[in-house]
Design a protein around this motif. Structure first.
Motif, PDB file in Angstrom:
ATOM      1  N   VAL A 227       0.846  -1.217   0.000  1.00 20.41           N
ATOM      2  CA  VAL A 227       0.000   0.000   0.000  1.00 20.41           C
ATOM      3  C   VAL A 227       0.868   1.249   0.000  1.00 20.41           C
ATOM      4  O   VAL A 227       0.630   2.203  -0.758  1.00 20.41           O
ATOM      5  N   VAL A 228       1.884   1.268   0.871  1.00 17.83           N
ATOM      6  CA  VAL A 228       2.791   2.430   0.952  1.00 17.83           C
ATOM      7  C   VAL A 228       3.491   2.655  -0.383  1.00 17.83           C
ATOM      8  O   VAL A 228       3.611   3.795  -0.860  1.00 17.83           O
ATOM      9  N   ASP A 229       3.957   1.562  -1.008  1.00 19.61           N
ATOM     10  CA  ASP A 229       4.624   1.694  -2.313  1.00 19.61           C
ATOM     11  C   ASP A 229       3.681   2.267  -3.359  1.00 19.61           C
ATOM     12  O   ASP A 229       4.060   3.116  -4.173  1.00 19.61           O
ATOM     13  N   SER A 230       2.442   1.803  -3.338  1.00 18.68           N
ATOM     14  CA  SER A 230       1.432   2.292  -4.292  1.00 18.68           C
ATOM     15  C   SER A 230       1.160   3.781  -4.085  1.00 18.68           C
ATOM     16  O   SER A 230       1.087   4.558  -5.050  1.00 18.68           O
ATOM     17  N   LEU A 231       1.017   4.201  -2.818  1.00 21.08           N
ATOM     18  CA  LEU A 231       0.778   5.620  -2.514  1.00 21.08           C
ATOM     19  C   LEU A 231       1.956   6.484  -2.928  1.00 21.08           C
ATOM     20  O   LEU A 231       1.792   7.608  -3.426  1.00 21.08           O
ATOM     21  N   PHE A 232       3.174   5.940  -2.755  1.00 20.07           N
ATOM     22  CA  PHE A 232       4.373   6.691  -3.136  1.00 20.07           C
ATOM     23  C   PHE A 232       4.404   6.935  -4.648  1.00 20.07           C
ATOM     24  O   PHE A 232       4.730   8.032  -5.117  1.00 20.07           O
ATOM     25  N   VAL A 233       4.056   5.895  -5.427  1.00 20.79           N
ATOM     26  CA  VAL A 233       4.027   6.034  -6.897  1.00 20.79           C
ATOM     27  C   VAL A 233       3.002   7.092  -7.311  1.00 20.79           C
ATOM     28  O   VAL A 233       3.266   7.945  -8.172  1.00 20.79           O
ATOM     29  N   ARG A 234       1.807   7.070  -6.686  1.00 15.28           N
ATOM     30  CA  ARG A 234       0.750   8.060  -7.024  1.00 15.28           C
ATOM     31  C   ARG A 234       1.187   9.478  -6.687  1.00 15.28           C
ATOM     32  O   ARG A 234       0.979  10.416  -7.480  1.00 15.28           O
ATOM     33  N   SER A 235       1.765   9.652  -5.486  1.00 16.18           N
ATOM     34  CA  SER A 235       2.213  10.998  -5.082  1.00 16.18           C
ATOM     35  C   SER A 235       3.296  11.528  -6.019  1.00 16.18           C
ATOM     36  O   SER A 235       3.348  12.720  -6.330  1.00 16.18           O
ATOM     37  N   SER A 236       4.165  10.611  -6.478  1.00 22.56           N
ATOM     38  CA  SER A 236       5.228  11.019  -7.428  1.00 22.56           C
ATOM     39  C   SER A 236       4.640  11.543  -8.722  1.00 22.56           C
ATOM     40  O   SER A 236       5.104  12.522  -9.301  1.00 22.56           O
ATOM     41  N   ARG A 237       3.560  10.906  -9.206  1.00 28.31           N
ATOM     42  CA  ARG A 237       2.915  11.341 -10.438  1.00 28.31           C
ATOM     43  C   ARG A 237       2.268  12.715 -10.260  1.00 28.31           C
ATOM     44  O   ARG A 237       2.314  13.555 -11.174  1.00 28.31           O
ATOM     45  N   ILE A 238       1.614  12.943  -9.069  1.00 29.55           N
ATOM     46  CA  ILE A 238       0.935  14.213  -8.818  1.00 29.55           C
ATOM     47  C   ILE A 238       1.948  15.356  -8.787  1.00 29.55           C
ATOM     48  O   ILE A 238       1.727  16.420  -9.401  1.00 29.55           O
ATOM     49  N   ILE A 239       3.060  15.137  -8.081  1.00 23.72           N
ATOM     50  CA  ILE A 239       4.096  16.167  -7.980  1.00 23.72           C
ATOM     51  C   ILE A 239       4.688  16.485  -9.338  1.00 23.72           C
ATOM     52  O   ILE A 239       4.951  17.637  -9.690  1.00 23.72           O
TER      53      ILE A 239
END
Length: 423
Positions: A410-422
């Motif tokens: 879950v943490v890895d998935s959230l990290f990937v999403r946040s990277s895309r938003i930034i």
């Protein structure tokens, strides 16, 4: 050596062969060698006389005289080609090797020849005698001296690119490292021997030796199926040449069958037409007895075989090492089967059931407990073994690990999403 010489002719050789006793024949051959003539025919007759003389001295077990003969022939060697000299020298060394109890004499003889070849600058002969000397030193367990000798010899032969001698030396180095229990270096040396052998024609006997060493190294790594195929190839080569090493190849083939729990195949191999009556004897009988004990899972028969065939099993380091492992496995299986019905049992009772000494059984049980072969403890005061129930695995630990793993995803998935938003 007699003071009066005989003419170096075929008649003189015939006179020696017709002599009434070996001593008379030896005396006549010495007198032929005393002949000072250096004509080509005389030299040829002398070569034949040397061959006949070395055979007679070997039959009479006169090893010291064979050693002295090489010293006496040195003036003669200056009259004949170097290749013929090498053939005569190696022939006399082989004759000495066939006389029992001459190991130390062979070492001394080889060292003397090496010293002489250095003075005479006979490099080809010296290298081969040094290889022979290294093999003798290894047989005498003088490993450090043999290794030092081989190290220098390998560098020299590689520079000259004498592939046939290089195969022999690399194979010898592999055997030496195996004796020192350095398996990585033994394998590396064997690989080098195979590489050199692939570039040239290798005599069948030497190819058989390479296959035999390959089988030994694979067996050491518990790869018994591959080891069996190498031992089979070695047996085929030695059997065709009627080489004494064929029996050892066969013995190790049978050992591999036993080690992979195919003891029933041993009887079939022994009774096959190729083996037949030719190789019947104590070596085969020893392996047959071990196979019988293993198929019946009987420690008593196993120990009887080890006792009855001590020379064939205990004194062969390769067989001994593998059978020790097999004995331990068999003992563990028998002990596990015997203690299975009990929760508490006297060690003396187990020893009685398995027909082994009590202290030996106690030592093995303590080792099995430490190795976690079963759960239990030894009550030495009461002389009992207490067997615990198999502990039920606690389900909380696998569940916790699974939860942590899922949280990580879950943490890895959230990290990937946040990277895309930034971005």
């Amino acid at each position: 050596m007699s003071s009066s010489y005989l003419p170096a002719t075929t008649d003189s050789l015939a006179q020696a062969s017709e002599a009434t006793s070996p001593s008379d024949a030896i005396s006549i051959l010495y007198r032929i060698l005393d002949n000072p003539s250096s004509a080509s025919e005389a030299l040829r007759i002398k070569e034949q006389a040397i061959s006949n003389l070395s055979d007679l001295l070997r039959q009479e077990n006169r090893a010291e005289e064979l050693k002295n003969l090489l010293t006496q022939l040195r003036p003669f060697f200056s009259l004949i080609p170097k290749a013929k000299t090498a053939k005569i020298v190696r022939g006399i060394i082989d004759a000495v090797a066939k006389i029992p109890g001459t190991s130390d004499l062979q070492v001394t003889l080889c060292k003397d020849i090496v010293e002489w070849t250095r003075k005479e600058k006979r490099t080809f002969l010296r290298q081969r005698i040094e290889a022979r000397l290294a093999a003798l030193l290894m047989e005498n367990k003088e490993y450090s001296e043999a290794l030092t000798l081989l190290s220098g010899l390998i560098k020299e032969v590689r520079r000259l690119d004498d592939k046939l001698l290089l195969v022999e030396i690399d194979l010898l180095e592999s055997k030496l490292h195996f004796s020192l229990r350095n398996l990585p270096k033994a394998k590396a040396a064997l690989t080098a021997a195979r590489t050199a052998a692939n570039a040239i024609y290798v005599p069948p006997a030497q190819q058989g030796s390479i296959d035999l060493q390959s089988g030994i190294l694979h067996a050491e790594e518990k790869d018994y199926k591959t080891a069996y195929s190498y031992f089979y190839e070695a047996f085929e080569a030695f059997n065709a040449l009627e080489d004494p090493q064929a029996i050892y190849s066969l013995k190790y083939m049978l050992l591999c069958k036993i080690m992979v729990n195919q003891s029933d195949d041993v009887a079939g191999i022994i009774s096959s037409p190729k083996v037949g009556l030719q190789y019947q004897g104590p070596e085969v009988d020893a392996m047959k007895a071990v196979a019988d004990a293993h198929s019946k899972r009987s420690l008593k028969l196993f120990e009887t075989a080890l006792r009855n065939f001590k020379a064939q099993l205990d004194e062969d380091p390769i067989v001994h090492r593998h059978l020790s492992s097999l004995y331990d496995t068999l003992l563990e299986q028998n002990l596990c089967r015997l203690i299975e019905p009990f929760s508490r049992v006297e060690i003396a009772h187990i020893a009685e059931l398995i027909e082994l000494p009590g202290d030996h059984v106690e030592k093995k049980l303590s080792q099995m407990i430490l190795d976690k072969k079963f759960a239990g403890t030894l009550d030495q005061g009461a002389g009992c073994l207490i067997i615990f129930e198999d502990p039920k695995p606690d389900a909380i630990y696998p569940a916790t690990l699974e939860t942590v793993s899922n949280m990580g995803k879950v943490v890895d998935s959230l990290f990937v999403r946040s990277s895309r938003i930034i971005a």
